[in-house]
Design an enzyme around this catalytic site. Sequence first.
Site, PDB file in Angstrom:
ATOM      1  N   HIS B 130      20.833 -16.653   1.317  1.00  0.00           N
ATOM      2  CA  HIS B 130      22.289 -16.455   1.282  1.00  0.00           C
ATOM      3  C   HIS B 130      22.727 -15.581   2.457  1.00  0.00           C
ATOM      4  O   HIS B 130      23.666 -15.927   3.183  1.00  0.00           O
ATOM      5  CB  HIS B 130      22.682 -15.800  -0.048  1.00  0.00           C
ATOM      6  CG  HIS B 130      24.122 -15.395  -0.140  1.00  0.00           C
ATOM      7  ND1 HIS B 130      25.144 -16.299  -0.273  1.00  0.00           N
ATOM      8  CD2 HIS B 130      24.712 -14.172  -0.111  1.00  0.00           C
ATOM      9  CE1 HIS B 130      26.308 -15.656  -0.323  1.00  0.00           C
ATOM     10  NE2 HIS B 130      26.074 -14.366  -0.232  1.00  0.00           N
ATOM     11  N   ASP B 229      30.069 -13.635  -9.690  1.00  0.00           N
ATOM     12  CA  ASP B 229      30.851 -12.641  -8.955  1.00  0.00           C
ATOM     13  C   ASP B 229      31.883 -13.382  -8.111  1.00  0.00           C
ATOM     14  O   ASP B 229      31.730 -13.550  -6.901  1.00  0.00           O
ATOM     15  CB  ASP B 229      29.895 -11.820  -8.085  1.00  0.00           C
ATOM     16  CG  ASP B 229      30.582 -10.627  -7.456  1.00  0.00           C
ATOM     17  OD1 ASP B 229      31.497 -10.075  -8.088  1.00  0.00           O
ATOM     18  OD2 ASP B 229      30.204 -10.262  -6.333  1.00  0.00           O
TER      19      ASP B 229
END
Lengths: 424, 424
Positions: B130, B229
């Site tokens: 990521h 999130d």
Amino acid sequence: MTTIDATHAPDLQSWVSSANDPASDFPLQNLPFGRFRLEADADWRIGVAIGDQVLDLRAAGLIDSNDMNRLMRLLPEARRSLRHAMVEGLRAGSPQQAKFQAALHVQAEVELGLPCEIGDYTDFYTSIHHATTIGKQLRPDNPLLPNYKWVPIGYHGRASSIQPSGASFHRPNGQTKAPDQDVPSFGPCRRLDYELELGLVVGRPNPLGQPIAMAQAEDHVFGVALFNDWSARDVQGWEYQPLGPFLSKNFASTLSPWVVTLDALAPFRAPFSRPEGDPEPLDYLVSPANTAQGAIDIELEVWLQTAQMRAAGHAGDKLSQSNYRDAYWTVAQLVAHHTVNGCNLRAGDLFGTGTLSGPKPEQGGSLMELSTGGKKPFTLSSGETRTYLEDGDTVILRGYCVRDGFRRIGFGECRGTVLPAVRF
Amino acid sequence: MTTIDATHAPDLQSWVSSANDPASDFPLQNLPFGRFRLEADADWRIGVAIGDQVLDLRAAGLIDSNDMNRLMRLLPEARRSLRHAMVEGLRAGSPQQAKFQAALHVQAEVELGLPCEIGDYTDFYTSIHHATTIGKQLRPDNPLLPNYKWVPIGYHGRASSIQPSGASFHRPNGQTKAPDQDVPSFGPCRRLDYELELGLVVGRPNPLGQPIAMAQAEDHVFGVALFNDWSARDVQGWEYQPLGPFLSKNFASTLSPWVVTLDALAPFRAPFSRPEGDPEPLDYLVSPANTAQGAIDIELEVWLQTAQMRAAGHAGDKLSQSNYRDAYWTVAQLVAHHTVNGCNLRAGDLFGTGTLSGPKPEQGGSLMELSTGGKKPFTLSSGETRTYLEDGDTVILRGYCVRDGFRRIGFGECRGTVLPAVRF
């Protein structure tokens, strides 16, 4: 927005004689809230400071619960009613003197704790002078980032490690990497700093998804305290990209025991304006009341007492002085910005203002500013020198409001001491 | 470090027949903790999921308080004793069946809340895949910052806006500035994203100033849940320098109702190693047990159900799949790093792992990755296209562990829906 009323009259005297001393931080016109306990207590009680005493609000019959977070949720009118009731009971000649007298304790003889249970803690960055000075050290050609004059920059901090005034903490260990090192090393922080801040304590909550407009923003703030956001600059420099400060900040912060209400601060409001040529804030950050009196005139001081000074009975040196009036964003703007995306605030949430430095170099609210990033040591009255904090150093923040025709309103002090690092 | 014992035996059957379905997320070997309430309840009760039922732990006589944060503070041995007692009561042929039966409720008929009161919430950044993919979009020449392989990067997030699975939230409004604009504009976020994360729930606290060593780190983690999130990428791009994400993240996060304990995950531990040539972590982030089995093999999935799919009775499309085993930092390393400076953890604190993307491009755990920063729309089975989330979209996270010779251990789901922005 709060207004000046009879509770601010300078000739209002208390039957608590120490409150009538013009030098007292806690005259009848102030009445800041905090939590205290006696030696035998397990639980905290709610008190207000009056002179060198503290009034037990529940024992005085003014409240029926010692839950500070619940008290802070009071509507502004109810909060003002409580203020008037406290003044009525504590004023010279009050028929309630005997009853209130029985609820008084000597401040120096009780334990003062954190003023409330702290929920989420947010730290802002409202001093453009601090942001510019720090920015110059990191980016000489481009000290202030392009978003600064548009966005009240803030980030979330650690609530668990916020300590009451008087506590000490260990110098943190952590990873650091000097520019001339290939790999980081681990050990005690070598650039330990303080940050002179105010702490804004949230009172009334807002539900998730319901922003708070500028016109209502101050109704959600219970009051203001002193706040020291201790910082490990060398850890911060290595860890903070790309997601912000973390271990460099969360090892300890210190909050003063007394929360001065916005009601008490009403006489010290000041117009809010920006330097000629700066952009106007976006609409959601503007209101007529904020322009008229969004700023607050609070004098702030940082004092340093080294271990050597303490041993010699020396109270310490004043390192700098600044004023909250010089902040680039107001209390109302912080509330409106924080909630504009729907974020919910809860009673007991804490906003740090960020380091409150003034426009002059000697008004830096941190050692990183006063020592130019550790490059310029300065000499204390004891003959010792400092760039950053040494073990045994005690940092004391003080704050107060003065204005002709009004009583001095003080914040007491916010005090913390550095202990040596834990050994690994 | 947890170990495999009789409670993990694959042939262990329950008298709750739905728990014996091989496809169930909640066999007798799992027993994740959560909080639930019946329609008439004001307060939460502590339950464990078993098949399609939930066992009321207090009604079953296994605990004497419904305070989950207190239960989470149990020492590892006490936690394991409780696990054994639950298995003993729920196993086929248990003499306690009648008593436990009276404490069962149908999961679909109760309200599932947040599993505990959340204290401080920290978000990490543990997927190097990521971090690299996002970094490439922002800094093509220098995607991974120099600290990434040394520091388990993390930052503090907002606890107040963490919602239970099933809740919806309004698309946030905020400031954004496109590169070709001179000044920012205000309005609804146009780059709303999810983040596929796991949430690690802290159990045992540590006192301020006392770091937790690697060898004890996992004893302080109660368990693992699914966590989304939600992120406003356009707000994030404008606000995040220099102190990190703030309003781009704090408008909502979603946590799944069931916390799977590390005990239940014991069969799915895996060696932790780094790619050839990467530096070894500093000593405080190394332990033999962590090297031997610090990783956890958890399959993760992201599903998207648009409003159009929902109207057509379509369960949604799977957008991506990844595995927690591919994280660059382990659970123990996050605990050891977070506390190495003395920072205190409390029961109920939450660590987000950060977006868990896999090594392949199609394993991105966010739309920013899957749509290459919004540049490459993709087509759903309904014929609709997406770059970022649209109003009415529901995102569902799922997780499960599978290994030959062991029962499947599931995490249930973490679900949230985007509502239109509030009007200003």
